[in-house]
Design an enzyme around this catalytic site. Structure first.
Site, PDB file in Angstrom:
ATOM      1  N   GLY A 171       0.567  -1.111  -0.135  1.00  0.00           N
ATOM      2  CA  GLY A 171       0.154  -0.105  -0.125  1.00  0.00           C
ATOM      3  C   GLY A 171       0.918   1.094   0.075  1.00  0.00           C
ATOM      4  N   GLU A 224       4.502   4.535   5.716  1.00  0.00           N
ATOM      5  CA  GLU A 224       3.233   3.719   6.240  1.00  0.00           C
ATOM      6  C   GLU A 224       1.782   5.236   5.037  1.00  0.00           C
ATOM      7  OE1 GLU A 224       1.263   0.525   5.915  1.00  0.00           O
ATOM      8  OE2 GLU A 224       1.995  -0.573   7.785  1.00  0.00           O
ATOM      9  N   ASP A 228      -4.753   2.165  11.466  1.00  0.00           N
ATOM     10  CA  ASP A 228      -6.207   1.267  11.508  1.00  0.00           C
ATOM     11  C   ASP A 228      -6.028   0.589  12.479  1.00  0.00           C
ATOM     12  OD1 ASP A 228      -8.591   1.100  10.754  1.00  0.00           O
ATOM     13  OD2 ASP A 228      -8.517   0.082   8.595  1.00  0.00           O
ATOM     14  N   LYS A 256      -6.537   6.714  10.442  1.00  0.00           N
ATOM     15  CA  LYS A 256      -7.931   6.208  10.963  1.00  0.00           C
ATOM     16  C   LYS A 256      -7.892   5.968  12.087  1.00  0.00           C
ATOM     17  CE  LYS A 256     -10.584   4.229   7.608  1.00  0.00           C
ATOM     18  NZ  LYS A 256     -10.800   2.512   6.659  1.00  0.00           N
ATOM     19  N   ARG A 290      -5.297   1.079  -7.065  1.00  0.00           N
ATOM     20  CA  ARG A 290      -3.713   1.509  -6.168  1.00  0.00           C
ATOM     21  C   ARG A 290      -3.870   2.649  -7.221  1.00  0.00           C
ATOM     22  NH1 ARG A 290      -1.796  -1.648  -2.165  1.00  0.00           N
ATOM     23  NH2 ARG A 290      -2.828  -4.040  -2.552  1.00  0.00           N
TER      24      ARG A 290
HETATM   25  C1  PRP Z   1      -2.537  -1.960   5.099  1.00  0.00           C
HETATM   26  C2  PRP Z   1      -1.673  -0.498   5.186  1.00  0.00           C
HETATM   27  C3  PRP Z   1      -1.096  -1.458   6.725  1.00  0.00           C
HETATM   28  C4  PRP Z   1      -1.851  -1.726   7.148  1.00  0.00           C
HETATM   29  C5  PRP Z   1      -2.820  -1.468   8.366  1.00  0.00           C
HETATM   30  O1  PRP Z   1      -1.794  -2.746   4.277  1.00  0.00           O
HETATM   31  O2  PRP Z   1      -0.589  -0.813   4.242  1.00  0.00           O
HETATM   32  O3  PRP Z   1      -0.204  -2.056   6.434  1.00  0.00           O
HETATM   33  O4  PRP Z   1      -3.199  -2.205   6.411  1.00  0.00           O
HETATM   34  O5  PRP Z   1      -3.913  -1.992   8.441  1.00  0.00           O
HETATM   35  P1  PRP Z   1      -4.036  -2.217  10.739  1.00  0.00           P
HETATM   36  O6  PRP Z   1      -3.745  -0.582  11.850  1.00  0.00           O
HETATM   37  O7  PRP Z   1      -5.338  -2.429  10.643  1.00  0.00           O
HETATM   38  O8  PRP Z   1      -2.780  -2.837  11.082  1.00  0.00           O
HETATM   39  P2  PRP Z   1      -3.177  -3.955   4.162  1.00  0.00           P
HETATM   40  O9  PRP Z   1      -2.840  -5.085   3.866  1.00  0.00           O
HETATM   41  O10 PRP Z   1      -4.274  -3.550   3.642  1.00  0.00           O
HETATM   42  O11 PRP Z   1      -2.343  -4.539   2.466  1.00  0.00           O
HETATM   43  P3  PRP Z   1      -1.837  -3.687   1.391  1.00  0.00           P
HETATM   44  O12 PRP Z   1      -0.519  -2.734   2.202  1.00  0.00           O
HETATM   45  O13 PRP Z   1      -0.815  -4.343   0.628  1.00  0.00           O
HETATM   46  O14 PRP Z   1      -2.781  -2.985   0.598  1.00  0.00           O
END
Ligand code: PRP
Length: 303
Positions: A171, A224, A228, A256, A290
């Site tokens: 991401g 990052e 979340d 978030k 993306r």
């Molecule tokens: C997203 C983002 C963070 C994570 C945060 O990755 O890049 O690494 O979620 O979420 P959290 O705070 O709830 O742990 P995702 O798992 O969507 O994969 P991606 O980066 O491949 O989109």
């Protein structure tokens, strides 16, 4: 008056445009240039003026179209909806077409930018028209401004040091690429991959690709796209610290906060965002979206 004398009158006059970045007269022109860049269309800003009326030998009126697109051999004059301006510009454009019949020129309303680009086959339709997107939360411009701010802060805070920027795939890809170019220090960069397989408090995370750089004694900035629940971050922070990093700080574009489960300390935050499903600028929904240059809110299923 001979033909020889008259001829130069009917030729566009090159402007004093230089190679340096253009000074746009209006923010919408900059936005339009960004859209053209996004679609890979070459452009020149105000390269020529077209004399329209003469007073003796001197030019009494001319029009300098905002853009020339060499790939489409097209001049574009942008306009807002203000009726007085539109009438005046329409008159000038009619006059250009009379005097310079070979010139391809269009008056373009701001709201028509996107449609025009789609018409020429450059898509997907951006911002207002991406299927599945409810609304734009943060425009390309807002994101880029914030990335620049964060880049400046990091450059100041890490002066005299050589931080290692660590990204967790996938991401952060857009954010990392833009951010690193706004940092005016030598930086190193490395990536990790993780997989989620359920479980609470990050127990369900597994590293599938670890760092290649030895972190011993290095200052690390974990980059990052979004934080979340905080579970990923919590896990990663302890992993990075266990590798002997001198310091570990977090720089996230989006926070978030409303969804936080594990409290983690984040030093650099771009935007606090609402609890909605966000896509674009690296963020996906089932691996789609993306590559959008902005951050949008996904339409609810069936919406
Ligand atoms: C997203 C983002 C963070 C994570 C945060 O990755 O890049 O690494 O979620 O979420 P959290 O705070 O709830 O742990 P995702 O798992 O969507 O994969 P991606 O980066 O491949 O989109």
């Amino acid at each position: 008056m001979t033909h020889q004398e008259a001829k130069p009158r009917f030729e566009p006059v090159p402007t004093a445009a230089s190679d340096s970045p253009p000074r746009f007269a209006h923010p919408s022109e900059k936005e339009f240039a960004q859209i053209l860049d996004f679609y890979g269309l070459r452009w020149a800003y105000e390269p020529y003026s077209f004399p329209l009326r003469w007073d003796g030998d001197s030019i009494a009126e001319m029009l300098t179209p905002d853009f020339y697109l060499p790939d489409l051999d097209l001049y574009l004059e942008l306009t807002t909806m203000k009726q007085s301006l539109v009438t005046q510009k329409n008159r000038k454009i009619r006059r250009i077409r009379e005097i310079y019949p070979d010139i391809n020129i269009r008056l373009l309303y701001r709201k028509d930018f996107h449609r025009l680009l789609a018409k020429f086959g450059f898509g997907p339709l951006i911002e207002s028209g991406v299927p599945g997107i409810n609304r734009v939360l943060l425009s390309d411009h807002q994101v880029q401004q914030k990335v620049e701010e964060l880049g400046k802060m990091l450059s100041a805070d890490y002066a005299q040091r050589q931080p290692v920027l660590v990204g967790v795939q996938r991401g952060m890809v857009c954010f990392m690429a833009d951010l690193m170019r706004k940092i005016t220090l030598p930086v190193m960069m490395d990536f990790m991959s993780i997989s989620h397989y359920g479980g609470a408090d990050g127990d369900g995370l597994r590293i599938t690709k670890d760092l290649d750089i030895e972190l011993d004694g290095h200052d690390v900035v974990l980059v990052e796209d979004i934080v979340d629940t905080g579970m990923t971050l919590n896990y990663l922070m302890s992993h990075l610290r266990s590798k002997g990093a001198a310091s570990v700080e977090v720089c996230t574009l989006l926070d978030k906060r409303a969804r936080r489960i594990v409290d983690v300390s984040i030093k650099y935050v771009g935007f606090e965002v609402p609890d909605e499903f966000l896509v674009g600028y690296g963020l996906d929904y089932l691996e789609k979206y993306r590559n959008l240059p902005f951050i949008g809110v996904l339409k609810p299923e069936g919406g």
